[in-house]
Design an enzyme around this catalytic site. Structure first.
Site, mmCIF file in Angstrom:
data_model
loop_
_atom_site.group_PDB
_atom_site.id
_atom_site.type_symbol
_atom_site.label_atom_id
_atom_site.label_comp_id
_atom_site.label_asym_id
_atom_site.label_seq_id
_atom_site.Cartn_x
_atom_site.Cartn_y
_atom_site.Cartn_z
ATOM 1 N N GLY A 268 0.779 -1.220 0.000
ATOM 2 C CA GLY A 268 0.000 0.000 0.000
ATOM 3 C C GLY A 268 0.812 1.272 0.000
ATOM 4 O O GLY A 268 0.291 2.349 0.288
ATOM 5 N N PRO A 311 4.713 -4.458 -2.205
ATOM 6 C CA PRO A 311 4.512 -3.257 -3.027
ATOM 7 C C PRO A 311 4.065 -3.639 -4.431
ATOM 8 O O PRO A 311 4.633 -4.536 -5.056
ATOM 9 C CB PRO A 311 5.897 -2.603 -3.046
ATOM 10 C CG PRO A 311 6.844 -3.734 -2.827
ATOM 11 C CD PRO A 311 6.136 -4.725 -1.956
ATOM 12 N N GLY A 312 3.048 -3.018 -4.909
ATOM 13 C CA GLY A 312 2.586 -3.240 -6.276
ATOM 14 C C GLY A 312 2.479 -1.920 -6.991
ATOM 15 O O GLY A 312 3.241 -1.601 -7.901
ATOM 16 N N ARG A 313 1.525 -1.098 -6.547
ATOM 17 C CA ARG A 313 1.338 0.227 -7.127
ATOM 18 C C ARG A 313 2.646 1.026 -7.110
ATOM 19 O O ARG A 313 2.970 1.726 -8.059
ATOM 20 C CB ARG A 313 0.277 0.969 -6.317
ATOM 21 C CG ARG A 313 0.006 2.403 -6.771
ATOM 22 C CD ARG A 313 -0.578 3.236 -5.640
ATOM 23 N NE ARG A 313 -1.678 2.584 -4.958
ATOM 24 C CZ ARG A 313 -2.950 2.883 -5.132
ATOM 25 N NH1 ARG A 313 -3.303 3.826 -5.959
ATOM 26 N NH2 ARG A 313 -3.881 2.259 -4.455
ATOM 27 N N ARG A 357 -10.713 4.457 -11.969
ATOM 28 C CA ARG A 357 -10.454 4.981 -10.623
ATOM 29 C C ARG A 357 -11.013 6.395 -10.397
ATOM 30 O O ARG A 357 -11.564 6.647 -9.319
ATOM 31 C CB ARG A 357 -8.957 4.937 -10.319
ATOM 32 C CG ARG A 357 -8.389 3.511 -10.270
ATOM 33 C CD ARG A 357 -6.918 3.498 -9.865
ATOM 34 N NE ARG A 357 -6.756 3.915 -8.480
ATOM 35 C CZ ARG A 357 -6.192 5.046 -8.100
ATOM 36 N NH1 ARG A 357 -5.739 5.908 -9.015
ATOM 37 N NH2 ARG A 357 -6.079 5.350 -6.824
ATOM 38 N N CYS A 388 -20.979 6.976 -22.228
ATOM 39 C CA CYS A 388 -22.292 7.571 -21.983
ATOM 40 C C CYS A 388 -22.546 7.717 -20.485
ATOM 41 O O CYS A 388 -23.503 7.166 -19.933
ATOM 42 C CB CYS A 388 -23.375 6.713 -22.628
ATOM 43 S SG CYS A 388 -23.259 6.638 -24.420
ATOM 44 N N GLU A 389 -21.682 8.456 -19.821
ATOM 45 C CA GLU A 389 -21.782 8.712 -18.391
ATOM 46 C C GLU A 389 -21.241 10.108 -18.131
ATOM 47 O O GLU A 389 -20.128 10.433 -18.562
ATOM 48 C CB GLU A 389 -20.943 7.715 -17.581
ATOM 49 C CG GLU A 389 -21.312 6.265 -17.744
ATOM 50 C CD GLU A 389 -22.525 5.874 -16.937
ATOM 51 O OE1 GLU A 389 -22.915 6.640 -16.028
ATOM 52 O OE2 GLU A 389 -23.084 4.796 -17.207
ATOM 53 N N TYR A 418 -3.534 -0.430 -11.875
ATOM 54 C CA TYR A 418 -4.997 -0.516 -11.814
ATOM 55 C C TYR A 418 -5.728 0.016 -13.042
ATOM 56 O O TYR A 418 -6.953 -0.080 -13.098
ATOM 57 C CB TYR A 418 -5.543 0.152 -10.544
ATOM 58 C CG TYR A 418 -4.992 -0.481 -9.296
ATOM 59 C CD1 TYR A 418 -5.363 -1.777 -8.957
ATOM 60 C CD2 TYR A 418 -4.078 0.180 -8.487
ATOM 61 C CE1 TYR A 418 -4.836 -2.397 -7.833
ATOM 62 C CE2 TYR A 418 -3.549 -0.432 -7.362
ATOM 63 C CZ TYR A 418 -3.931 -1.718 -7.037
ATOM 64 O OH TYR A 418 -3.408 -2.326 -5.935
#
Length: 460
Positions: A268, A311-313, A357, A388-389, A418
């Site tokens: 994280g 750790p990834g992100r 995200r 369409c949002e 992500y």
């Protein structure tokens, strides 16, 4: 760890991103015009050397910090951030293990020839098929998430005639992160088992699960796992969580005589998404975590466990950018708190299907026009997608050149984590390719989806 950037010092780009004298941006020596011409847009672009350097920095920093206090450490690349066959190989090349959270991620790691012993399997609701695949691969750890799963994994392992190493995931009550959805150690959520006493005042769910593992011959209790959240920029939470987990380890030893060998403190570690933000640097956070673990073990009178972190992100996030082509540009008059101003809406050829995200929990990103120089005055802009949002926002607020126009190449920084792994086919858009840039060349790691891919799944 230094970050590069096309315009400003401290901008959240990978170290291989540079703006050339003519105004065009390059990634690892490859110009964005060539990337767009060769691979189309949108495209996820990974700076391979930057990824490798970050992976290496985390491994070296944590190894040095924990060697200094007298124990070892394993660094697991958290594959949920982005896992392709090449990315898994890069992580392994740099000495990292790989953490997976599904049968699909496990399959990717195995396709990349990551040894089973260097793979962990997470998940709060693993299927029998996923557990059996992990057993057959000889994974180094299965992280169990509930009392029910302890029994189920034990039965499946017994049926295979193997003894499987497991860790029990616990919730420490220490939670951190940028949004409620990515804070994972508070009590009212789906992950792990609480270390707090049961409602009737009896044994905590975490301690009960640890004892249940010890009671099953087909399970080997490797250790205790904790993860407190994502995008954490204050390392004090890791110290607090380590204290809770290490005390639980000591309590288990006092009750059963078993002092588990390992403790996983999760990951994280936060990154910089906007100019001027500061990421957690590997060396200082490693020293702080190692010092905390050593101090708590000294207080408790217990030997140090082997530690693992995930750790990834922090490794892949800054190494990636998303390259778009601008389409419609239109000024919109906005009234807010009795003030009236103009915001330029800049539409690109992707959106929430390639980066959910911002729409999911308001994540903030930085964007720049990267295909050319501009002398125009910057204006307040919002980068939006083609879905369409009305919530299809890529970058909520950014200053872009006032002459931004259709056909411009625009890049969004720090999208390595992500983006692709949470991508969808909303509105029938095909998912972009993942492209690696290194030493002046580019290659496709994951090809762009086609309409034939979409239609091939529809049986009519």
């Amino acid at each position: 760890m230094p970050t590069g950037g096309p315009d400003a010092a401290g901008a959240p780009w990978s170290s291989g991103v540079r703006r050339r004298p003519d105004g065009e941006v390059e990634v690892a020596g490859v110009g964005v015009a060539a990337l767009a011409a060769d691979h189309g847009t949108p495209a996820y672009v990974l700076d391979e050397a930057d990824f490798r350097a970050r992976a290496r920095a985390y491994r070296q920093a944590f190894e040095a910090a924990f060697a200094a206090v007298g124990t070892g450490v394993d660094v697991y690349y958290a594959g949920k951030a982005l896992l392709t066959v090449a990315v898994a190989r890069w992580a392994r090349d740099e000495g990292l293990c790989v953490d997976t959270a599904s049968g699909g991620e496990l399959a990717v790691a195995l396709r990349a020839d990551v040894p089973g012993a260097a793979i962990g399997l997470h998940g709060n609701n693993k299927s029998d098929a996923e557990v059996l695949a992990a057993l057959d691969a000889g994974v180094g750890r299965i992280i169990v998430d509930s009392l029910v799963e302890v029994q189920r994994v034990a039965d499946l392992a017994a049926g295979r005639g193997v003894v499987v190493p497991v860790m029990v995931r616990v919730t420490t009550g220490v939670h951190a992160g940028g949004h409620e959805y990515i804070s994972t150690a508070h009590e009212d959520q789906k992950f792990g088992l609480s270390v707090a006493p049961a409602a009737d005042g009896g044994t905590s769910p975490a301690l009960a699960a640890l004892e249940a593992v010890l009671a099953r011959p087909s399970l080997r209790l490797l250790g205790i796992h904790s993860h407190i959240g994502s995008q954490i920029l204050d390392p004090s939470g890791f110290e607090a969580a380590a204290r809770v987990v290490l005390r639980l380890r000591a309590d288990l030893a006092a009750r059963t005589g078993v002092l588990v060998d390992e403790v996983d403190l999760g990951g994280g570690y936060g990154i910089a998404y906007l100019p001027g933000e500061e990421a957690l640097e590997p060396a200082p956070v490693a020293r702080e975590v190692a010092g905390s673990v050593a101090a708590v073990c000294a207080e408790l009178g217990t030997p140090l466990p082997r530690i693992s972190v995930e750790p990834g992100r922090a490794i892949v996030g800054p190494a990636g950018l998303t390259l778009y082509t601008v389409g419609t540009v239109k000024p919109v008059t906005v009234s807010d708190d009795d003030a009236t101003f103009t915001r330029l809406y800049v539409s690109v050829d992707g959106g929430m299907s390639d980066n959910i995200r911002p729409a999911l929990y308001g994540a903030q990103y930085h964007a720049e026009v990267v295909g050319r120089a501009s002398g125009a005055e910057p204006v307040l802009a919002r980068v939006v997608g083609k879905h369409c949002e009305s919530g299809d926002i890529v970058v909520h607020q950014v200053m872009l050149p006032g002459d931004v126009r259709a056909g411009d190449l625009l890049a969004v920084a720090a999208t390595g984590a992500y983006g692709r792994s949470m991508a969808s086919n909303y509105n029938g858009l095909t998912r972009p390719p993942v492209v690696a840039a290194v030493d002046g060349t580019s290659r496709v790691l994951v090809r762009r989806e086609t309409l034939d891919d979409l239609l091939g799944l529809d049986l009519g």
